[in-house]
Design an enzyme around this catalytic site. Sequence first.
Site, PDB file in Angstrom:
ATOM      1  N   ILE A   1       2.108  -6.042   1.566  1.00  0.00           N
ATOM      2  CA  ILE A   1       2.712  -5.113   1.334  1.00  0.00           C
ATOM      3  C   ILE A   1       2.021  -4.338   0.044  1.00  0.00           C
ATOM      4  CG2 ILE A   1       4.886  -4.075   1.045  1.00  0.00           C
ATOM      5  CD1 ILE A   1       4.604  -5.779   3.269  1.00  0.00           C
ATOM      6  N   LYS A   2       1.956  -2.801   0.515  1.00  0.00           N
ATOM      7  CA  LYS A   2       1.094  -2.208   0.011  1.00  0.00           C
ATOM      8  C   LYS A   2       1.986  -1.469  -1.190  1.00  0.00           C
ATOM      9  CE  LYS A   2      -2.697   0.385   0.980  1.00  0.00           C
ATOM     10  NZ  LYS A   2      -3.280   1.278   2.320  1.00  0.00           N
ATOM     11  N   ILE A   3       1.697  -1.444  -2.818  1.00  0.00           N
ATOM     12  CA  ILE A   3       2.497  -0.766  -3.507  1.00  0.00           C
ATOM     13  C   ILE A   3       1.592   0.223  -4.606  1.00  0.00           C
ATOM     14  CG2 ILE A   3       4.253  -1.722  -5.581  1.00  0.00           C
ATOM     15  CD1 ILE A   3       5.059  -4.092  -4.127  1.00  0.00           C
TER      16      ILE A   3
ATOM     17  N   LEU B   1       0.341  -2.663   5.090  1.00  0.00           N
ATOM     18  CA  LEU B   1       1.262  -2.336   4.980  1.00  0.00           C
ATOM     19  C   LEU B   1       2.372  -1.252   4.035  1.00  0.00           C
ATOM     20  CD1 LEU B   1       3.190  -0.277   7.311  1.00  0.00           C
ATOM     21  CD2 LEU B   1       4.597  -2.533   7.262  1.00  0.00           C
TER      22      LEU B   1
END
EC number: 2.2.1.2
Length: 370
Positions: free
Chosen positions: A138-140, A107
């Site tokens: 978690i996408k960064i 996400l």
Amino acid sequence: MKTTQQLHELGQSIWLDNITRGLLINGTLARYINELSVTGLTSNPSIFDQAIRNSDFYDAAIREKALAGKSGEAPFFELALEDLRQASDLFRSVHDTTGGVDGWASLEVSPLLANNTADTIQAAIQLYAQANRKNLFIKIPGNKAGIPAIEEVIFAGVPVNVTLLFSREHYISAAEAYMRGIERRLAVGLDPKVTSVASLFISRWDVAIQAKVSETLRNRLGIAIAMRTYKAYRELLTSPRWQKLIDAGARSQRLLWASTGTKDPNAPDTLYLEALAASNTVNTIPEKTLLAFAEHGTVGRTLPLDGGNAEAVLAEFAQAGVNEAALAALAARLQQEGEQSFAKSWNSLMACITSKCAVLAQTHLGATKS
């Protein structure tokens, strides 16, 4: 043996670059897991925008949230996490049997935070806690503001999918941020097992230079960049710094091929899957590409550890005017365009949800009054 299973056997994970509530409800994702060796899933704002805009699967949930007075980003993240929790649960057995190496869903934080390090850190930690699934990345983005955020989020114990990487240099920067986060955890006695992948985007290179090079060079730049980056990746895995972390119990950050759906209609639809078969990597692919590869793809030679003919191919591009300086500038431009594209999709997504909230809530109230 199916070609998808062959890729899995040689050590490359196949992740679906798509999620919709329909895929979950009708059992399609479960079938891909069982029949096509899919062991993970990625999402982004564009995917959710299309999923919510083009179906009524979300309407009941949106109506409920609208009637509860929820607005802005909150209803979206609730919708997304409802889907991703289900996906994570489907991948949980893979996650457990691989010791946490595989079986992940992803996400993304709001793309509007792309240039805000502090808010990215806060959002990533909050979303991971809200998801309540250990196998959720978690996408960064791996841009200037994202790199320090990645280090801090890894240090906080949140698994990270580093997105929007476009070059060897981008990858190395992301890998070093990951290592710094793990080293800091070890220094204060924390568990070093915090998983991460680094996502290198491929096909956008070829789209960007297609009109500027001869036919013989088309659809070759993205693969050459990938091969160059794979060499750096394999060298880093054997470096003393990385080995020290592994010996302390850390887990290797895997390299992930992203944007591997063929954009050129004149090129094979399985081009990037066949060219980028490599052990200890991930390939996240659109549903259409997955089905095409399962139907008529082939698995041939794997990527050479030394980068193969990447530098020779890049020398051909240099002769055509796309030299190292041009590559660096293009990588920066592609990353910026990626940020802008996701922000545009995000704004479209927010507008879609706001509109649906208003319409569905009004329809409900009208039905209640009648």
